[in-house]
Design a protein around this motif. Structure first.
Motif, PDB file in Angstrom:
ATOM      1  N   LEU A 190    -140.164 -11.764   8.820  1.00 38.15           N
ATOM      2  CA  LEU A 190    -139.429 -12.611   9.767  1.00 38.15           C
ATOM      3  C   LEU A 190    -139.539 -14.081   9.385  1.00 38.15           C
ATOM      4  O   LEU A 190    -138.551 -14.835   9.463  1.00 38.15           O
ATOM      5  CB  LEU A 190    -139.969 -12.386  11.184  1.00 38.15           C
ATOM      6  CG  LEU A 190    -139.623 -11.042  11.833  1.00 38.15           C
ATOM      7  CD1 LEU A 190    -140.308 -10.923  13.189  1.00 38.15           C
ATOM      8  CD2 LEU A 190    -138.120 -10.896  12.004  1.00 38.15           C
ATOM      9  N   ASP A 191    -140.736 -14.522   8.969  1.00 43.25           N
ATOM     10  CA  ASP A 191    -140.899 -15.919   8.553  1.00 43.25           C
ATOM     11  C   ASP A 191    -140.026 -16.236   7.347  1.00 43.25           C
ATOM     12  O   ASP A 191    -139.398 -17.306   7.281  1.00 43.25           O
ATOM     13  CB  ASP A 191    -142.364 -16.192   8.217  1.00 43.25           C
ATOM     14  CG  ASP A 191    -143.247 -16.207   9.455  1.00 43.25           C
ATOM     15  OD1 ASP A 191    -142.698 -16.412  10.568  1.00 43.25           O
ATOM     16  OD2 ASP A 191    -144.464 -16.015   9.334  1.00 43.25           O
ATOM     17  N   ALA A 192    -139.979 -15.305   6.388  1.00 42.09           N
ATOM     18  CA  ALA A 192    -139.138 -15.536   5.210  1.00 42.09           C
ATOM     19  C   ALA A 192    -137.662 -15.636   5.595  1.00 42.09           C
ATOM     20  O   ALA A 192    -136.926 -16.506   5.107  1.00 42.09           O
ATOM     21  CB  ALA A 192    -139.342 -14.405   4.196  1.00 42.09           C
ATOM     22  N   LYS A 193    -137.230 -14.748   6.493  1.00 38.80           N
ATOM     23  CA  LYS A 193    -135.829 -14.795   6.927  1.00 38.80           C
ATOM     24  C   LYS A 193    -135.534 -16.073   7.691  1.00 38.80           C
ATOM     25  O   LYS A 193    -134.466 -16.675   7.525  1.00 38.80           O
ATOM     26  CB  LYS A 193    -135.517 -13.576   7.798  1.00 38.80           C
ATOM     27  CG  LYS A 193    -135.500 -12.269   7.010  1.00 38.80           C
ATOM     28  CD  LYS A 193    -135.169 -11.098   7.908  1.00 38.80           C
ATOM     29  CE  LYS A 193    -135.141  -9.789   7.115  1.00 38.80           C
ATOM     30  NZ  LYS A 193    -134.835  -8.622   7.980  1.00 38.80           N
ATOM     31  N   VAL A 194    -136.486 -16.516   8.504  1.00 42.08           N
ATOM     32  CA  VAL A 194    -136.287 -17.761   9.255  1.00 42.08           C
ATOM     33  C   VAL A 194    -136.164 -18.944   8.302  1.00 42.08           C
ATOM     34  O   VAL A 194    -135.310 -19.831   8.477  1.00 42.08           O
ATOM     35  CB  VAL A 194    -137.441 -17.963  10.250  1.00 42.08           C
ATOM     36  CG1 VAL A 194    -137.423 -19.375  10.814  1.00 42.08           C
ATOM     37  CG2 VAL A 194    -137.361 -16.959  11.385  1.00 42.08           C
ATOM     38  N   LYS A 195    -137.011 -18.979   7.265  1.00 47.67           N
ATOM     39  CA  LYS A 195    -136.932 -20.072   6.292  1.00 47.67           C
ATOM     40  C   LYS A 195    -135.589 -20.059   5.565  1.00 47.67           C
ATOM     41  O   LYS A 195    -134.985 -21.108   5.336  1.00 47.67           O
ATOM     42  CB  LYS A 195    -138.086 -19.948   5.308  1.00 47.67           C
ATOM     43  CG  LYS A 195    -139.452 -20.252   5.911  1.00 47.67           C
ATOM     44  CD  LYS A 195    -140.555 -20.100   4.877  1.00 47.67           C
ATOM     45  CE  LYS A 195    -141.917 -20.400   5.490  1.00 47.67           C
ATOM     46  NZ  LYS A 195    -143.018 -20.202   4.507  1.00 47.67           N
ATOM     47  N   THR A 196    -135.138 -18.853   5.205  1.00 42.44           N
ATOM     48  CA  THR A 196    -133.846 -18.751   4.516  1.00 42.44           C
ATOM     49  C   THR A 196    -132.705 -19.233   5.409  1.00 42.44           C
ATOM     50  O   THR A 196    -131.823 -19.985   4.973  1.00 42.44           O
ATOM     51  CB  THR A 196    -133.602 -17.294   4.092  1.00 42.44           C
ATOM     52  OG1 THR A 196    -134.673 -16.860   3.246  1.00 42.44           O
ATOM     53  CG2 THR A 196    -132.282 -17.165   3.352  1.00 42.44           C
ATOM     54  N   ILE A 197    -132.737 -18.845   6.659  1.00 39.52           N
ATOM     55  CA  ILE A 197    -131.692 -19.254   7.601  1.00 39.52           C
ATOM     56  C   ILE A 197    -131.721 -20.757   7.816  1.00 39.52           C
ATOM     57  O   ILE A 197    -130.677 -21.427   7.851  1.00 39.52           O
ATOM     58  CB  ILE A 197    -131.856 -18.500   8.930  1.00 39.52           C
ATOM     59  CG1 ILE A 197    -131.568 -17.003   8.725  1.00 39.52           C
ATOM     60  CG2 ILE A 197    -130.929 -19.057   9.995  1.00 39.52           C
ATOM     61  CD1 ILE A 197    -131.895 -16.147   9.923  1.00 39.52           C
ATOM     62  N   ARG A 198    -132.927 -21.321   7.946  1.00 33.27           N
ATOM     63  CA  ARG A 198    -133.037 -22.771   8.137  1.00 33.27           C
ATOM     64  C   ARG A 198    -132.546 -23.534   6.916  1.00 33.27           C
ATOM     65  O   ARG A 198    -131.874 -24.565   7.045  1.00 33.27           O
ATOM     66  CB  ARG A 198    -134.484 -23.133   8.442  1.00 33.27           C
ATOM     67  CG  ARG A 198    -134.937 -22.739   9.849  1.00 33.27           C
ATOM     68  CD  ARG A 198    -136.376 -23.136  10.080  1.00 33.27           C
ATOM     69  NE  ARG A 198    -136.792 -22.834  11.450  1.00 33.27           N
ATOM     70  CZ  ARG A 198    -138.025 -22.972  11.895  1.00 33.27           C
ATOM     71  NH1 ARG A 198    -138.978 -23.410  11.075  1.00 33.27           N
ATOM     72  NH2 ARG A 198    -138.321 -22.686  13.154  1.00 33.27           N
ATOM     73  N   ALA A 199    -132.884 -23.032   5.707  1.00 30.45           N
ATOM     74  CA  ALA A 199    -132.412 -23.698   4.496  1.00 30.45           C
ATOM     75  C   ALA A 199    -130.888 -23.676   4.418  1.00 30.45           C
ATOM     76  O   ALA A 199    -130.249 -24.674   4.068  1.00 30.45           O
ATOM     77  CB  ALA A 199    -133.025 -23.024   3.272  1.00 30.45           C
ATOM     78  N   ALA A 200    -130.291 -22.519   4.746  1.00 31.77           N
ATOM     79  CA  ALA A 200    -128.827 -22.428   4.731  1.00 31.77           C
ATOM     80  C   ALA A 200    -128.211 -23.368   5.767  1.00 31.77           C
ATOM     81  O   ALA A 200    -127.200 -24.028   5.513  1.00 31.77           O
ATOM     82  CB  ALA A 200    -128.391 -20.989   4.990  1.00 31.77           C
TER      83      ALA A 200
END
Length: 322
Positions: A190-200
């Motif tokens: 979940l943390d990795a997905k959150v970081k990816t979403i925030r970067a996008a």
């Protein structure tokens, strides 16, 4: 709610352990605690030093075993252990409570048959079983439905009023560790997905900001260009180029109509479009003047003819009179 009630019922016995200085007093405390109503959890009492000291007493060590059976054992366990260790006999209150606690353990299966329950709980008839189940329902230990026609007991829910068997603790800890590992892995994903979403999202916001900046610059440049063209057109319309000037900036020769930028250009000027327009205007004017002259000549000829006719008539009259 049931756990709180059971723990509150055990509190007086925990307080009495401080005064149980002899094995006999500790054994008596075990009997009283297992016979009292609403006491279904015994782990805290088992962990007290006074009760654990019973293990060193040859005469009362069986009371420690009895308390362990009430904590996480069953009625079958009691019967099996009695045959080997000579446990103290149960009072009617202790017998009812141990059978109720055994029913909680057996209720893990949602559908129980009368014969199996009768054998496990040390009962004799179906009537005794039905009374036990009914008593347990009213005590809030289980939520169940009796089906005498099919000789089954349907279990709907069970109160959490059984202590954990220490032998099952290692397996339980292993299961909890595995569950904790799965939770940590899920949280990592979940943390990795959150970081990816925030970067996008940050990239989209930056691109939008750059696009808005470019659009703003283009609008500003277009506004400045429009202001310059309007000023130049205003100079042309304001009369800075006087009458008789063409696109090439050549000044006309002023004639009878010259002056001030408000009159017509002079006749015969050599000044581009202004001259051509004037010549067309003069041609049209001359045409109108020629037409008017023709009309005047025709009227004059008519008058002459009338005068000649009148003169002839007067001459004829004079001849007749003469």
């Amino acid at each position: 709610m049931e756990q709180t009630k059971a723990l509150n019922a055990l509190e007086p016995f925990l307080a009495l352990t401080k005064s149980a200085t002899t094995p006999r007093q500790a054994a008596d405390l075990v009997v009283r605690a297992t016979s009292a109503p609403n006491t279904y959890l015994f782990t805290e009492l088992l962990q007290t030093p006074q009760i654990q000291a019973l293990s060193t007493s040859p005469e009362y060590s069986s009371h420690l075993t009895l308390l362990q059976i009430f904590s996480h054992g069953t009625y079958t366990t009691y019967n099996t252990t009695t045959a080997s260790q000579n446990l103290p006999p149960l009072s009617p209150q202790q017998t009812l409570k141990l059978r109720q606690l055994s029913l909680l353990t057996l209720a893990k299966s949602r559908l129980l048959s009368y014969p199996s329950l009768i054998a496990s709980l040390g009962l004799s008839t179906a009537r005794e079983l039905e009374d036990l189940v009914t008593t347990s329902i009213y005590a809030g230990l289980v939520d169940a439905t009796l089906d005498p026609a099919h000789e089954t007991v349907h279990i709907h829910s069970v109160a959490p009023l059984r202590d954990v068997d220490p032998a099952a603790v290692p397996a339980l800890l292993s299961s909890l560790r595995a569950w904790a590992g799965r939770c940590e892995a899920a949280l990592g994903d979940l943390d990795a997905k959150v970081k990816t979403i925030r970067a996008a999202a940050d990239a989209r916001a930056q691109a939008r900001t750059e696009w808005e900046g470019r659009v703003g610059k283009l609008v500003e440049e277009e506004g400045r260009a429009g202001t310059g063209n309007n000023g130049q057109q205003g100079q042309f319309a304001g009369g800075e180029w006087g009458p008789g000037q063409g696109h090439g900036g050549q000044q006309q020769q002023h004639g009878g109509f010259g002056g001030g930028g408000s009159g017509l250009p002079a006749r015969g000027s050599q000044a581009g479009r202004g001259g051509r327009g004037l010549r067309s205007y003069m041609k049209r004017g001359s045409g109108h003047m020629d037409g008017a002259r023709d009309e005047v000549d025709d009227e004059a000829m008519d008058l002459d003819e009338e005068e000649d006719a009148g003169e002839k008539k007067r001459s004829s009259r004079r001849k007749l009179l003469g």
